[in-house]
Design a protein around this motif. Structure first.
Motif, PDB file in Angstrom:
ATOM      1  N   GLU A  16       0.837  -1.206   0.000  1.00 43.42           N
ATOM      2  CA  GLU A  16       0.000   0.000   0.000  1.00 43.42           C
ATOM      3  C   GLU A  16       0.871   1.255   0.000  1.00 43.42           C
ATOM      4  OE1 GLU A  16      -3.397   2.325  -0.131  1.00 43.42           O
ATOM      5  OE2 GLU A  16      -3.212   0.144  -0.409  1.00 43.42           O
ATOM      6  N   LYS A  19       2.233   1.760  -3.507  1.00 42.01           N
ATOM      7  CA  LYS A  19       1.199   2.317  -4.388  1.00 42.01           C
ATOM      8  C   LYS A  19       1.069   3.821  -4.207  1.00 42.01           C
ATOM      9  CE  LYS A  19      -2.554   0.046  -3.504  1.00 42.01           C
ATOM     10  NZ  LYS A  19      -3.990  -0.357  -3.587  1.00 42.01           N
ATOM     11  N   TRP A  22       4.168   5.688  -5.500  1.00 41.49           N
ATOM     12  CA  TRP A  22       4.182   5.628  -6.956  1.00 41.49           C
ATOM     13  C   TRP A  22       3.177   6.631  -7.527  1.00 41.49           C
ATOM     14  CZ3 TRP A  22       0.956   4.550 -11.099  1.00 41.49           C
ATOM     15  CH2 TRP A  22       1.593   4.299 -12.319  1.00 41.49           C
ATOM     16  N   ASN A  23       1.988   6.687  -6.918  1.00 41.76           N
ATOM     17  CA  ASN A  23       0.975   7.650  -7.373  1.00 41.76           C
ATOM     18  C   ASN A  23       1.418   9.086  -7.154  1.00 41.76           C
ATOM     19  OD1 ASN A  23      -0.927   5.781  -8.300  1.00 41.76           O
ATOM     20  ND2 ASN A  23      -1.850   5.538  -6.282  1.00 41.76           N
ATOM     21  N   GLN A  44       0.611  -4.776 -10.440  1.00 40.15           N
ATOM     22  CA  GLN A  44      -0.644  -4.177  -9.970  1.00 40.15           C
ATOM     23  C   GLN A  44      -0.529  -2.667  -9.792  1.00 40.15           C
ATOM     24  OE1 GLN A  44      -2.756  -6.319  -6.717  1.00 40.15           O
ATOM     25  NE2 GLN A  44      -1.080  -7.780  -6.853  1.00 40.15           N
ATOM     26  N   ILE A  45       0.700  -2.180  -9.740  1.00 41.12           N
ATOM     27  CA  ILE A  45       0.919  -0.750  -9.520  1.00 41.12           C
ATOM     28  C   ILE A  45       1.116   0.004 -10.830  1.00 41.12           C
ATOM     29  CG2 ILE A  45       2.461   0.955  -8.458  1.00 41.12           C
ATOM     30  CD1 ILE A  45       3.019  -1.102  -6.251  1.00 41.12           C
TER      31      ILE A  45
END
Length: 240
Positions: A16, A19, A22-23, A44-45
């Motif tokens: 998490e 993610k 990365w965002n 998934q990322i």
């Protein structure tokens, strides 16, 4: 572009956190003991600004390979999140817990963190705002363990909690040594979070856990260093 290395990033809190950063535009290194699980998590990322690093923090050759990969990919590192850890199984009674179990837990949770941090230090020193987050536990608090009114007072063991207490001590020393630099080094307890680590018995969410880790991974120049913060502590700062 800033970069972050997260150990144990293929699942739960580490995933998490990966993610979210990365965002936020970071280049993310997914540290994972299992290459396949790391690749599945990365997929998934996203497909860009992300790399899987097969890493066993108890293996010097694996740590050196991780250093080489980061050095050849981004050339520097802005954030290190030492998230990987093991529980060691329960019960961990002080009177009869096998020394081998205690050593195994300390090898990952304490010595592994030190080895990886030291190996990546020269890459972190190239950053204008280097940050180190050592993911710890409320069970590391000696103050709380001495208070019978603490809600986790009876949750004691000879391996996991003490390994995190030692990690906290290392955090204090590291932050002190780096006090006159741009580094920010903190011990962060995400709280009792529902994950595979505790068979999902925790009361917190991985989203809340990742939020406090990201907060300290992205501190500005006025942020604290050498501190112990927790989602389970009133006011945020936990007693050592």
């Amino acid at each position: 572009m800033k970069s972050v290395f997260i150990t144990g990033a293929n699942r739960s809190i580490g995933f998490e956190t990966a993610k979210r950063l990365w965002n936020d535009g970071y280049f993310v290194y997914i540290g994972s003991r299992d290459q396949g699980k790391g690749e599945a998590a990365a997929a998934q990322i996203g497909s860009e600004r992300i790399a899987v690093v097969q890493l066993d923090v108890t293996d010097p050759s694996s740590i050196q390979a991780a250093h080489n990969q980061v050095s050849s990919t981004t050339g520097s590192l802005d954030v290190l999140i030492n998230n990987a850890g093991i529980l060691g199984g329960y019960a961990q009674q002080a009177i009869n817990a096998p020394g081998s179990t205690i050593r195994e837990v300390f090898d990952t949770n304490f010595f592994g963190v030190i080895s990886l941090t030291q190996a990546l230090m020269n890459l972190l020193q190239k950053s204008a705002q280097p940050r180190i987050v050592n993911v710890t536990s409320g069970l590391a608090s000696l103050t709380n363990h001495s208070d019978p009114s603490w809600k986790y007072y009876n949750v004691k063991g000879a391996a996991y909690g003490p390994s995190k207490t030692a990690l906290n001590a290392y955090t204090v020393v590291l932050a002190y040594e780096l006090r006159d630099t741009a580094f920010k080094v903190n011990a962060i307890d995400p709280g009792y979070t529902a994950t595979d680590f505790n068979q999902h018995r925790g009361t917190g969410t991985v989203e809340d856990a990742a939020a406090i880790i990201v907060r300290f991974a992205t501190l500005d120049e006025n942020g604290p260093t050498g501190k112990f913060y927790s989602n389970d502590a009133a006011g945020g700062e936990m007693a050592w």
